[in-house]
Design a protein around this motif. Structure first.
Motif, short mmCIF file in Angstrom:
data_model
loop_
_atom_site.label_atom_id
_atom_site.label_comp_id
_atom_site.label_asym_id
_atom_site.label_seq_id
_atom_site.Cartn_x
_atom_site.Cartn_y
_atom_site.Cartn_z
N SER A 46 0.84 -1.21 -0.10
CA SER A 46 0.00 -0.03 -0.05
C SER A 46 0.74 1.26 0.03
O SER A 46 0.24 2.35 -0.36
N ALA A 47 2.14 1.10 0.35
CA ALA A 47 3.00 2.25 0.23
C ALA A 47 3.16 2.85 -1.15
O ALA A 47 3.09 1.87 -2.01
N ARG A 48 3.36 4.00 -1.42
CA ARG A 48 3.30 4.66 -2.87
C ARG A 48 4.67 4.40 -3.48
O ARG A 48 4.49 4.31 -4.70
N HIS A 49 5.81 4.26 -2.88
CA HIS A 49 7.12 4.02 -3.53
C HIS A 49 7.75 3.32 -2.70
O HIS A 49 7.81 3.52 -1.24
N LEU A 50 8.17 1.92 -3.22
CA LEU A 50 8.88 1.08 -2.42
C LEU A 50 10.43 1.17 -2.93
O LEU A 50 10.87 1.31 -3.94
N VAL A 51 11.31 1.45 -1.80
CA VAL A 51 12.86 1.48 -2.28
C VAL A 51 13.54 0.39 -1.56
O VAL A 51 13.83 0.53 -0.24
N LEU A 52 14.14 -0.59 -2.11
CA LEU A 52 14.73 -1.86 -1.48
C LEU A 52 16.17 -1.69 -1.75
O LEU A 52 16.63 -1.49 -2.82
N LEU A 53 17.03 -1.85 -0.59
CA LEU A 53 18.45 -1.96 -0.89
C LEU A 53 18.88 -3.41 -0.56
O LEU A 53 18.47 -3.97 0.33
N ALA A 54 19.93 -3.75 -1.37
CA ALA A 54 20.63 -5.08 -0.90
C ALA A 54 21.93 -4.92 -1.46
O ALA A 54 22.30 -4.63 -2.49
N THR A 55 22.75 -5.63 -0.61
CA THR A 55 24.19 -5.63 -1.00
C THR A 55 24.80 -6.99 -0.42
O THR A 55 24.39 -7.45 0.37
N GLY A 56 25.85 -7.43 -1.25
CA GLY A 56 26.70 -8.71 -0.96
C GLY A 56 25.93 -10.05 -1.45
O GLY A 56 24.84 -9.98 -1.80
N ARG A 57 27.02 -10.74 -1.55
CA ARG A 57 26.63 -12.15 -2.56
C ARG A 57 25.59 -12.88 -1.67
O ARG A 57 24.93 -13.56 -2.41
N GLY A 58 25.44 -12.79 -0.58
CA GLY A 58 24.46 -13.70 0.32
C GLY A 58 23.01 -13.25 -0.04
O GLY A 58 22.07 -13.87 0.38
N LYS A 59 22.75 -12.08 -0.67
CA LYS A 59 21.60 -11.73 -1.04
C LYS A 59 21.32 -11.84 -2.44
O LYS A 59 20.26 -11.68 -2.97
N ALA A 60 22.15 -12.56 -3.27
CA ALA A 60 22.19 -12.67 -4.90
C ALA A 60 21.22 -13.57 -5.20
O ALA A 60 20.28 -12.85 -6.04
N GLU A 61 20.65 -14.59 -4.50
CA GLU A 61 19.81 -15.33 -4.83
C GLU A 61 18.31 -14.72 -4.63
O GLU A 61 17.26 -14.78 -5.65
N ALA A 62 18.11 -14.17 -3.43
CA ALA A 62 16.83 -13.49 -3.07
C ALA A 62 16.42 -12.18 -4.33
O ALA A 62 15.36 -12.11 -4.49
N VAL A 63 17.74 -11.62 -4.57
CA VAL A 63 17.50 -10.46 -5.57
C VAL A 63 17.00 -11.05 -6.78
O VAL A 63 16.08 -10.23 -7.30
N HIS A 64 17.72 -11.96 -7.16
CA HIS A 64 17.33 -12.58 -8.44
C HIS A 64 15.81 -12.87 -8.41
O HIS A 64 15.01 -12.80 -9.25
N GLN A 65 15.24 -13.61 -7.57
CA GLN A 65 14.03 -14.15 -7.24
C GLN A 65 13.22 -12.90 -7.35
O GLN A 65 12.06 -12.89 -8.01
N LEU A 66 13.57 -11.96 -6.47
CA LEU A 66 12.46 -10.74 -6.13
C LEU A 66 12.36 -10.11 -7.60
O LEU A 66 11.24 -9.82 -7.94
N ALA A 67 13.42 -9.93 -8.58
CA ALA A 67 13.02 -9.01 -9.75
C ALA A 67 12.81 -10.16 -10.94
O ALA A 67 11.95 -9.55 -11.79
N GLU A 68 13.05 -11.30 -10.88
CA GLU A 68 13.00 -12.19 -11.89
C GLU A 68 12.23 -13.52 -11.75
O GLU A 68 11.98 -14.25 -12.80
N GLY A 69 11.98 -13.82 -10.60
CA GLY A 69 11.45 -14.99 -10.31
C GLY A 69 10.01 -14.82 -10.34
O GLY A 69 9.19 -14.13 -10.38
N ALA A 70 9.11 -16.24 -10.19
CA ALA A 70 7.68 -16.19 -10.33
C ALA A 70 7.10 -15.61 -9.22
O ALA A 70 7.85 -15.96 -8.05
N VAL A 71 6.18 -14.89 -9.28
CA VAL A 71 5.65 -14.29 -7.90
C VAL A 71 4.84 -15.33 -6.92
O VAL A 71 4.12 -16.26 -7.66
N SER A 72 5.45 -15.48 -5.75
CA SER A 72 5.17 -16.57 -5.01
C SER A 72 5.33 -16.37 -3.58
O SER A 72 6.24 -15.66 -3.23
#
Ligand code: F6R
Length: 260
Positions: free
Chosen positions: A189-215
């Motif tokens: 419901s927020a009007r703008h979402l700004v997510l930050l992620a750094t480091g290799r440990g977040k790489a899979e989660a970031v891939h899923q977030l942007a490019e995975g199936a919504v689930s």
């Protein structure tokens, strides 16, 4: 969804620019604040702009994403205290302008409902800062969370408790099992979402977030359904993105006057 790949310092500046632009245009803006490591450089930059450039939060309000259940009021890792230390006390929010879910309430479901009401009465969140867990959570919406969820009690996964043990003397037994967290629908419901992620440990989660199936398995994927979501990642967190080249090219050719 806009994905920006840049060094961590630049990501923090970009996020701070978005906050500054909002607060200057709308001094009584409602901000959404995340805890954890990801937004720390953004908070440093906002505190610097407050001190050195007069950026004021005097009429703004803020809502936190989540809170541990049961941590004593004076516990340094209680998110209310963390937010106070990392940002609230470093800028000029008015007393009471920063709110969080009450993890010490006797009636936790009632505290969750009251928190939803408070956000709604403030007119909703204009800009929500987010981090992402290695398991794909946003706020503490762990895998399996309802995509339509509102503020409620959640049980933290073993993974999240292991990840957060670093804040508790590296002792997982000190990490609470439960939290109150804004739901995925609350965040959406927020009007703008700004997510930050750094480091290799977040790489899979970031891939899923942007490019995975919504689930519900990767709760952050719900952000693909948001009309204004910005994902700020460094090279390491971007290392599994299939479309990294396209994201880089898009950002490089973006007109300078266009904000996030
Ligand atoms: C904290 C929160 C969490 C964190 C996430 C990433 O309020 O909502 O979703 O953003 O666990 O934590 P860090 O940034 O410490 O890697």
């Amino acid at each position: 969804m806009e994905v920006v790949i840049a060094p961590a310092e630049e990501l923090a500046r970009l996020a701070a620019d978005a906050v500054e632009q909002l607060v200057r245009a709308k001094p009584d803006a409602v901000l959404g604040l995340a805890t954890g490591s990801s937004p720390l450089k953004v908070y440093d930059e906002l505190a610097r702009r407050h001190t050195e450039e007069g950026l004021s939060f005097g009429r703004a309000r803020a809502f936190m994403l989540d809170e541990y259940v049961g941590l004593p009021a004076d516990h340094p890792e209680r998110y209310r205290n963390v937010i106070e230390t990392e940002i609230a006390s470093r800028v000029d929010f008015a007393p009471g302008a920063v709110q969080g879910p009450d993890g010490l309430a006797d009636d936790l479901p009632a505290a969750c409902a009251a928190y939803e009401d408070a956000i709604a009465q403030a007119g909703g969140v204009d800009l929500q800062i987010l981090g992402i867990g290695t398991d794909g959570h946003i706020a503490f919406n762990e895998p399996g969370s309802s995509l339509a969820s509102r503020t409620r009690i959640k049980t933290l996964t073993q993974q999240t408790r292991e990840d957060n043990a670093r804040f508790f003397d590296d002792d997982i037994d000190k990490v609470p099992h439960h939290c109150l967290t804004q739901g995925l629908a609350t965040i959406m419901s927020a009007r703008h979402l700004v997510l930050l992620a750094t480091g290799r440990g977040k790489a899979e989660a970031v891939h899923q977030l942007a490019e995975g199936a919504v689930s519900a398995l990767w709760p952050a994927t719900i952000m693909q359904m948001h009309p204004h979501a910005t994902v700020l990642v460094d090279d390491a967190a971007a290392s599994r993105l299939q479309l990294a080249g396209y994201y880089r090219q898009t950002f490089a050719s973006k007109p300078g006057w266009q904000g996030l």
